[in-house]
Design a protein around this motif. Sequence first.
Motif, PDB file in Angstrom:
ATOM      1  N   PRO A  38       0.866  -1.095  -0.005  1.00 15.58           N
ATOM      2  CA  PRO A  38       0.098   0.079   0.043  1.00 15.58           C
ATOM      3  C   PRO A  38       0.994   1.198  -0.034  1.00 15.58           C
ATOM      4  N   ARG A  39       0.705   2.255  -0.963  1.00 19.34           N
ATOM      5  CA  ARG A  39       1.394   3.358  -0.995  1.00 19.34           C
ATOM      6  C   ARG A  39       1.022   4.143  -0.022  1.00 19.34           C
ATOM      7  N   TYR A  40      -0.086   4.235   0.412  1.00 19.64           N
ATOM      8  CA  TYR A  40      -0.655   5.467   1.549  1.00 19.64           C
ATOM      9  C   TYR A  40      -0.328   4.786   2.864  1.00 19.64           C
ATOM     10  N   CYS A  41       0.360   3.684   3.092  1.00 22.02           N
ATOM     11  CA  CYS A  41       0.559   3.043   4.550  1.00 22.02           C
ATOM     12  C   CYS A  41       1.775   2.336   4.281  1.00 22.02           C
ATOM     13  N   PRO A  42       2.797   3.034   4.160  1.00 24.24           N
ATOM     14  CA  PRO A  42       4.199   2.377   3.955  1.00 24.24           C
ATOM     15  C   PRO A  42       4.764   2.071   5.207  1.00 24.24           C
ATOM     16  N   SER A  43       5.764   0.971   5.020  1.00 25.58           N
ATOM     17  CA  SER A  43       6.394   0.458   6.215  1.00 25.58           C
ATOM     18  C   SER A  43       7.403   1.375   6.414  1.00 25.58           C
ATOM     19  N   ILE A  44       7.890   1.325   7.611  1.00 22.42           N
ATOM     20  CA  ILE A  44       9.046   2.381   8.110  1.00 22.42           C
ATOM     21  C   ILE A  44      10.223   2.300   7.530  1.00 22.42           C
ATOM     22  N   GLU A  45      10.549   1.038   6.998  1.00 24.09           N
ATOM     23  CA  GLU A  45      11.712   0.889   5.906  1.00 24.09           C
ATOM     24  C   GLU A  45      11.511   1.439   4.544  1.00 24.09           C
ATOM     25  N   ASP A  46      10.374   1.542   4.186  1.00 26.99           N
ATOM     26  CA  ASP A  46       9.822   2.147   2.876  1.00 26.99           C
ATOM     27  C   ASP A  46      10.016   3.712   2.963  1.00 26.99           C
ATOM     28  N   LYS A  47       9.369   4.358   4.283  1.00 28.28           N
ATOM     29  CA  LYS A  47       9.640   5.723   4.501  1.00 28.28           C
ATOM     30  C   LYS A  47      10.895   6.143   4.434  1.00 28.28           C
ATOM     31  N   ILE A  48      11.965   5.364   5.222  1.00 30.18           N
ATOM     32  CA  ILE A  48      13.348   6.039   5.457  1.00 30.18           C
ATOM     33  C   ILE A  48      13.962   5.843   3.978  1.00 30.18           C
ATOM     34  N   GLU A 106      -1.836  -3.776  26.065  1.00 29.96           N
ATOM     35  CA  GLU A 106      -1.231  -3.683  24.939  1.00 29.96           C
ATOM     36  C   GLU A 106      -1.308  -2.500  23.963  1.00 29.96           C
ATOM     37  N   VAL A 107      -0.344  -2.233  23.222  1.00 28.38           N
ATOM     38  CA  VAL A 107      -0.360  -0.914  22.548  1.00 28.38           C
ATOM     39  C   VAL A 107       0.121  -1.116  21.025  1.00 28.38           C
ATOM     40  N   TYR A 108      -0.653  -0.456  20.248  1.00 27.68           N
ATOM     41  CA  TYR A 108      -0.138  -0.631  18.869  1.00 27.68           C
ATOM     42  C   TYR A 108       0.705   0.557  18.436  1.00 27.68           C
ATOM     43  N   VAL A 109       1.764   0.306  17.882  1.00 25.66           N
ATOM     44  CA  VAL A 109       2.864   1.199  17.517  1.00 25.66           C
ATOM     45  C   VAL A 109       2.387   1.705  16.092  1.00 25.66           C
ATOM     46  N   ASN A 110       1.629   2.735  15.708  1.00 22.63           N
ATOM     47  CA  ASN A 110       0.933   3.040  14.520  1.00 22.63           C
ATOM     48  C   ASN A 110       2.358   3.859  13.747  1.00 22.63           C
ATOM     49  N   GLY A 111       2.681   3.642  12.632  1.00 19.72           N
ATOM     50  CA  GLY A 111       3.760   4.194  11.988  1.00 19.72           C
ATOM     51  C   GLY A 111       4.934   3.529  11.836  1.00 19.72           C
ATOM     52  N   PHE A 112       5.077   2.231  12.606  1.00 20.09           N
ATOM     53  CA  PHE A 112       6.260   1.415  12.521  1.00 20.09           C
ATOM     54  C   PHE A 112       5.956   0.095  12.053  1.00 20.09           C
ATOM     55  N   SER A 113       5.091   0.115  10.885  1.00 16.12           N
ATOM     56  CA  SER A 113       4.760  -1.104  10.298  1.00 16.12           C
ATOM     57  C   SER A 113       6.160  -1.615   9.576  1.00 16.12           C
ATOM     58  N   THR A 114       6.550  -2.986   9.623  1.00 17.66           N
ATOM     59  CA  THR A 114       7.890  -3.386   9.117  1.00 17.66           C
ATOM     60  C   THR A 114       7.681  -4.949   9.212  1.00 17.66           C
ATOM     61  N   SER A 115       8.413  -5.395   8.408  1.00 17.25           N
ATOM     62  CA  SER A 115       9.014  -6.887   8.323  1.00 17.25           C
ATOM     63  C   SER A 115      10.529  -7.153   8.495  1.00 17.25           C
ATOM     64  N   LEU A 116      11.245  -6.297   9.273  1.00 13.29           N
ATOM     65  CA  LEU A 116      12.432  -6.071   9.489  1.00 13.29           C
ATOM     66  C   LEU A 116      12.870  -7.210  10.418  1.00 13.29           C
ATOM     67  N   PRO A 117      13.992  -7.981  10.418  1.00 12.67           N
ATOM     68  CA  PRO A 117      14.279  -8.992  11.672  1.00 12.67           C
ATOM     69  C   PRO A 117      13.791  -8.576  13.096  1.00 12.67           C
TER      70      PRO A 117
END
Length: 623
Positions: free
Chosen positions: A273-283, A305-316
């Motif tokens: 999704p272009r409008y909800c990019p991963s954190i690695e996409d953003k940087i 439990e807390v959701y960290v919005n803006g830090f979507s990632t598939s990094l190790p």
Amino acid sequence: MFSTEYDVIVVGGGHAGGEAAAAAANMGAHTLLITMSLQNIAQMSCNPAMGGIAKGQIVREIDALGGYSGIVTDETAIQFKMLNKSKGPAMWSPRAQSDRMRFAETWRNMLEQTKNVDFFQDMVKGLLFEGDKIVGVKTSLGIEIKSKTVILTAGTFLNGLIHIGNKTFGGGRAGESASIGITEDLVKVGFESGRMKTGTPPRVDGRSLDYSKMIEQPGDENPEKFSYLSLTKPLEKQRSCYMSYTSLEVHDLLRTGFDRSPMFNGRIQSIGPRYCPSIEDKIDRFATKERHQIFVEPEGWNTVEVYVNGFSTSLPEDVQDKALRKVAGFENVKFFRYGYAIEYDFFPPTQLTHTLETKLIKNLYFAGQINGTTGYEEAAAQGLMAGINAALNVQNRAPFILKRNEAYIGVLIDDLITKGTEEPYRMFTSRAEYRTLLRQDNADLRLTPMAFEIGLASKERMDRVIEKQEKTDLFVKYLIETSVTPKVINPILEENNTAKISQSMKMFKIAARPQLDFHDIQKIPSVANFILENNIDNEIIEQTEVHVKYAGYIEKEKNQADKLNRLENVSIPSNFDYTKVKSLSIEARQKLTKIKPITISQASRISGVSPSDISVLLVYMGR
């Protein structure tokens, strides 16, 4: 249990599946909802929130039509905000944080209390066809269940693959298995399929965060709600969200894992999704930005439990851990689960009609992420429309189709089936050319009469709409006909730095001034008395204010819509042979043959079809 034929089978119990089952059942269709987990009906797989820019308008439209999403959101909200309030009313968008566990529970309870809905927990592994019609489904237990119509709302489960760093495993959601067999059956009968991806951020332990280092984000002082019905109430107490920022140090740490990120090392080829990019996409994409916002969203009233919005990632996981600890307030963070990416099958939506029925197989409907969309709200809207049309189909009644000037849902479906999508589609106000008409405050006035006519919206809903329209008309008429003297109004005008008047003037003209809002108008004693005597509430006041201040813009958009709707009345025969029309461009012939638009207006919105191509078609249609 399965000896009789169902009217509608809904495959999948997410937001699309829930709305589809509810709509079909409430219209009198005998409906079966099959899901792999009855514990996770309408689960918020990603962020614990509903609404937002344009998405909030969609939730209001679902509610106006008689759907459940608005009611469930109100019942389970922990915070409410009206976004873009500083802009014009076309941009106002409601958004609510929800209690994630209560949201799914409330959805299930509402479905269980809905007549005509049966439930079954199993995986659908195959589809049953007879010629060019679907006649039922086959489950992993080998049970064949017959139905007159089938709605597929499989979300991210079709051949789902989860990625965390170099690790890959099958799944449709964390902790849940993927669905296999459906894609293969559809491809065999001629459907075109593709792959898409989406991601989700880590969930963390709120007790390990230092909120004093973050910026508090409270809800609105006077929160509203989503549903137009009176059975839900605005929030009396709210939970705050918080905001922090990444830094160059965080970005450098994230980059150390790029060679192990499946999106950067080529292991995931599909489009995200272009409008909800991963954190690695953003940087990577915005390399010059020194920081990005991180929104810290609680998942409920009582959970930590807390959701960290803006830090979507598939990094190790080790990289996620090191990098997140460098974000202010996260120094001692404890993870509940790591972020991950998921790949899944979808079917280009140009293979559908406006009812969301497939062109290739009769009585088969697709709704939600299977159509290449992203977002709970977009999925729920499609499910609702598919459920309505499947029920109407079974009852041999005319289909229910919303036009682009009638609803954001109409824009969403028309965009999907006419233009298709190369990446996960999400709704924005900018996608709607008639957004002044399609406001969140008037969704009930626009859509409830239509839903009442087809038997979905209740009499209670219709009565409320009639009352709202009558009182709004009464208030507007009063402002048009009643004058105010300089003595009464000039102190208010002076207070708001706008020109005083020298003689009596109609209140409609005064109220239309941009420097004044209706709080100022209510300071006029006669207006205050009128509001009190006629029992006019805040909803009517807001509706009247929008009408008064934006009457010119609204009228202009209505005229534009009427002009374009004339082209909606110029239909194209379903068997029209575009290859014989040599005056059409080659691209237009190819696109028109593939999409098979049903009207000239739809043809004009297809990418690659030029105005001159439309002129040629109009000549052929005798116009």
